[in-house]
Design an enzyme around this catalytic site. Structure first.
Site, PDB file in Angstrom:
ATOM      1  N   SER A 128       0.892  -1.247  -0.120  1.00 46.81           N
ATOM      2  CA  SER A 128      -0.120  -0.046  -0.071  1.00 46.81           C
ATOM      3  C   SER A 128       0.933   1.261   0.130  1.00 46.81           C
ATOM      4  O   SER A 128       1.978   1.048   0.400  1.00 46.81           O
ATOM      5  CB  SER A 128      -0.850   0.052   1.238  1.00 46.81           C
ATOM      6  OG  SER A 128      -1.554   1.166   1.425  1.00 46.81           O
ATOM      7  N   TYR A 141      -2.126  -0.071  10.482  1.00 49.12           N
ATOM      8  CA  TYR A 141      -2.163  -0.377   9.028  1.00 49.12           C
ATOM      9  C   TYR A 141      -0.677   0.001   8.372  1.00 49.12           C
ATOM     10  O   TYR A 141      -0.186  -1.012   7.881  1.00 49.12           O
ATOM     11  CB  TYR A 141      -3.220   0.314   8.284  1.00 49.12           C
ATOM     12  CG  TYR A 141      -3.238  -0.123   6.752  1.00 49.12           C
ATOM     13  CD1 TYR A 141      -3.885  -1.390   6.564  1.00 49.12           C
ATOM     14  CD2 TYR A 141      -2.907   0.579   5.874  1.00 49.12           C
ATOM     15  CE1 TYR A 141      -4.061  -1.756   4.975  1.00 49.12           C
ATOM     16  CE2 TYR A 141      -2.868   0.332   4.513  1.00 49.12           C
ATOM     17  CZ  TYR A 141      -3.734  -0.693   3.977  1.00 49.12           C
ATOM     18  OH  TYR A 141      -3.563  -0.986   3.081  1.00 49.12           O
TER      19      TYR A 141
HETATM   20  N1  LIG Z   1      -8.719  -0.731  -1.414  1.00 50.63           N
HETATM   21  C1  LIG Z   1      -7.649   0.164  -1.416  1.00 50.63           C
HETATM   22  O1  LIG Z   1      -7.720   1.219  -1.713  1.00 50.63           O
HETATM   23  C2  LIG Z   1      -6.307  -0.507  -1.114  1.00 50.63           C
HETATM   24  C3  LIG Z   1      -5.132   0.361  -1.309  1.00 50.63           C
HETATM   25  C4  LIG Z   1      -3.849  -0.126  -1.142  1.00 50.63           C
HETATM   26  C5  LIG Z   1      -3.417  -1.272  -0.706  1.00 50.63           C
HETATM   27  N2  LIG Z   1      -4.692  -2.420  -0.698  1.00 50.63           N
HETATM   28  C6  LIG Z   1      -4.301  -3.428  -0.201  1.00 50.63           C
HETATM   29  O2  LIG Z   1      -4.906  -4.503  -1.236  1.00 50.63           O
HETATM   30  C7  LIG Z   1      -5.193  -5.741  -0.628  1.00 50.63           C
HETATM   31  C8  LIG Z   1      -6.765  -6.098  -1.107  1.00 50.63           C
HETATM   32  O3  LIG Z   1      -7.379  -5.035  -0.605  1.00 50.63           O
HETATM   33  P1  LIG Z   1      -9.053  -4.884  -1.043  1.00 50.63           P
HETATM   34  O4  LIG Z   1      -9.016  -3.323  -1.391  1.00 50.63           O
HETATM   35  O5  LIG Z   1      -9.230  -5.860  -2.168  1.00 50.63           O
HETATM   36  O6  LIG Z   1      -9.848  -5.344   0.276  1.00 50.63           O
HETATM   37  P2  LIG Z   1     -11.064  -6.120   0.224  1.00 50.63           P
HETATM   38  O7  LIG Z   1     -12.105  -5.887  -0.986  1.00 50.63           O
HETATM   39  O8  LIG Z   1     -11.533  -5.787   1.568  1.00 50.63           O
HETATM   40  O9  LIG Z   1     -10.758  -7.637   0.228  1.00 50.63           O
HETATM   41  C9  LIG Z   1      -9.826  -8.179   1.274  1.00 50.63           C
HETATM   42  C10 LIG Z   1      -9.588  -9.438   1.278  1.00 50.63           C
HETATM   43  O10 LIG Z   1      -8.987 -10.002   2.391  1.00 50.63           O
HETATM   44  C11 LIG Z   1      -9.610 -11.071   3.106  1.00 50.63           C
HETATM   45  N3  LIG Z   1      -9.469 -11.342   4.342  1.00 50.63           N
HETATM   46  C12 LIG Z   1      -9.109 -10.308   5.326  1.00 50.63           C
HETATM   47  N4  LIG Z   1      -9.046 -10.989   6.478  1.00 50.63           N
HETATM   48  C13 LIG Z   1      -8.961 -12.540   6.612  1.00 50.63           C
HETATM   49  C14 LIG Z   1      -8.369 -13.576   7.162  1.00 50.63           C
HETATM   50  N5  LIG Z   1      -8.437 -13.534   8.561  1.00 50.63           N
HETATM   51  N6  LIG Z   1      -8.410 -14.615   6.339  1.00 50.63           N
HETATM   52  C15 LIG Z   1      -8.438 -14.852   4.828  1.00 50.63           C
HETATM   53  N7  LIG Z   1      -8.722 -13.827   4.148  1.00 50.63           N
HETATM   54  C16 LIG Z   1      -8.970 -12.644   4.837  1.00 50.63           C
HETATM   55  C17 LIG Z   1     -11.147 -10.723   2.883  1.00 50.63           C
HETATM   56  O11 LIG Z   1     -11.841 -11.822   3.045  1.00 50.63           O
HETATM   57  P3  LIG Z   1     -13.307 -11.966   3.718  1.00 50.63           P
HETATM   58  O12 LIG Z   1     -14.311 -11.264   2.357  1.00 50.63           O
HETATM   59  O13 LIG Z   1     -13.624 -13.171   4.258  1.00 50.63           O
HETATM   60  O14 LIG Z   1     -13.084 -10.721   5.046  1.00 50.63           O
HETATM   61  C18 LIG Z   1     -11.172 -10.138   1.343  1.00 50.63           C
HETATM   62  O15 LIG Z   1     -11.154 -11.370   0.447  1.00 50.63           O
HETATM   63  C19 LIG Z   1      -5.069  -5.900   0.820  1.00 50.63           C
HETATM   64  O16 LIG Z   1      -3.790  -6.146   1.178  1.00 50.63           O
HETATM   65  C20 LIG Z   1      -4.936  -4.086   1.074  1.00 50.63           C
HETATM   66  O17 LIG Z   1      -4.171  -3.646   2.017  1.00 50.63           O
HETATM   67  C21 LIG Z   1      -5.852  -1.887  -1.000  1.00 50.63           C
END
Ligand SMILES: NC(=O)c1ccc[n+]([C@@H]2O[C@H](COP(=O)([O-])OP(=O)(O)OC[C@H]3O[C@@H](n4cnc5c(N)ncnc54)[C@H](OP(=O)(O)O)[C@@H]3O)[C@@H](O)[C@H]2O)c1
Length: 227
Positions: A128, A141
């Site tokens: 991130s 975070y």
């Molecule tokens: N969106 C942004 O703006 C952004 C920016 C920079 C970086 N990121 C990074 O990108 C990555 C993906 O994020 P996203 O935006 O796609 O978020 P998201 O839609 O909230 O997806 C997060 C995923 O992580 C899974 N997860 C969370 N806790 C878990 C656990 N204990 N065991 C197994 N799976 C788990 C969730 O599963 P459940 O559905 O079961 O909870 C979900 O599939 C993350 O690492 C995040 O930090 C995101």
């Protein structure tokens, strides 16, 4: 080149689903906590298997991974966020955030290393912008993502001799449920057009995985672009 097998954590999330689509021509192992959501996702893809894995329980990883065979790539994509100032955020949030965002990727990498070495494969860590700059309100975070960067840097040095490539991708704000939660916690409007499309992050990861072996893409920053 034979078809690579790629394991994606957080496959049911916004970036995770986009990754599965972007890598549809790989053999996919879609990892997540919700078996029903995983199954629905896998049904829409030609070569996908599912793997139920709760990242809070690294002690289950070895058994869960036992019968998976060759794995070429792992994409550590699952992540959690909770905004809050250091003065206010309790230890449970820190523990939960570090467990999912850092401890689990380290433990999962360790469990997968024999396969990654055998395949001279690739570990990709979805980090991130908060892994490069730590701002007020983002303590737990940002700390987890700084640590994730350290894990990737150490792994790259340690595994180079085995031919394992390691890349960190640093997306900025991306249009997913996580960003909706962040904007709610920030008390700000959700500005979908100002954020990166999850498909663009996924396309970047595909580019990284398919880079020729003479080009080692160690760190890739993806910022929201001017439309
Ligand atoms: N969106 C942004 O703006 C952004 C920016 C920079 C970086 N990121 C990074 O990108 C990555 C993906 O994020 P996203 O935006 O796609 O978020 P998201 O839609 O909230 O997806 C997060 C995923 O992580 C899974 N997860 C969370 N806790 C878990 C656990 N204990 N065991 C197994 N799976 C788990 C969730 O599963 P459940 O559905 O079961 O909870 C979900 O599939 C993350 O690492 C995040 O930090 C995101």
């Amino acid at each position: 080149m034979s078809t690579p097998t790629t394991l994606i954590t957080g496959a049911t999330g916004g970036i995770g689903r986009a990754l599965a689509d972007a890598l549809h021509d790989h053999q996919l192992i879609l990892a997540g906590r919700d078996a029903d959501k995983l199954r629905a996702l896998a049904e829409a893809l030609p070569n996908a298997h599912t793997l139920t894995l709760d990242l809070h329980h690294p002690e289950t990883f070895a058994d869960a991974l036992q019968d998976l065979g060759v794995i070429t790539n792992v994409i550590h994509n699952a992540g959690v966020v909770d905004l809050g100032r250091v003065a206010e955020q309790d230890a449970d949030v820190w523990t939960r955030t570090l467990a999912v965002n850092v401890v689990a990727p380290a433990a999962l990498t360790r469990a997968l290393l024999p396969q990654l070495r055998a395949a001279r494969g690739h570990a990709v860590f979805i980090n991130s912008g908060a892994g490069l700059r730590a701002n007020a309100g983002w303590g737990s975070y940002a700390a987890s993502k700084f640590a994730l960067r350290a894990l990737a840097d150490v792994l790259r040095e340690e595994e180079a001799a085995h031919g394992v490539r390691v890349t960190t991708v640093y997306p900025g704000r991306t249009d997913t449920d996580m960003q909706r939660k962040v904007r709610t916690q920030e008390g700000g409007e959700y500005q979908q057009d100002a954020y990166i499309d999850a498909r663009s992050v996924a396309a970047t990861v595909r580019f990284v995985l398919h880079a020729p072996r003479d080009a080692d893409l160690t760190d890739v920053t993806v910022r929201p672009g001017v439309r």
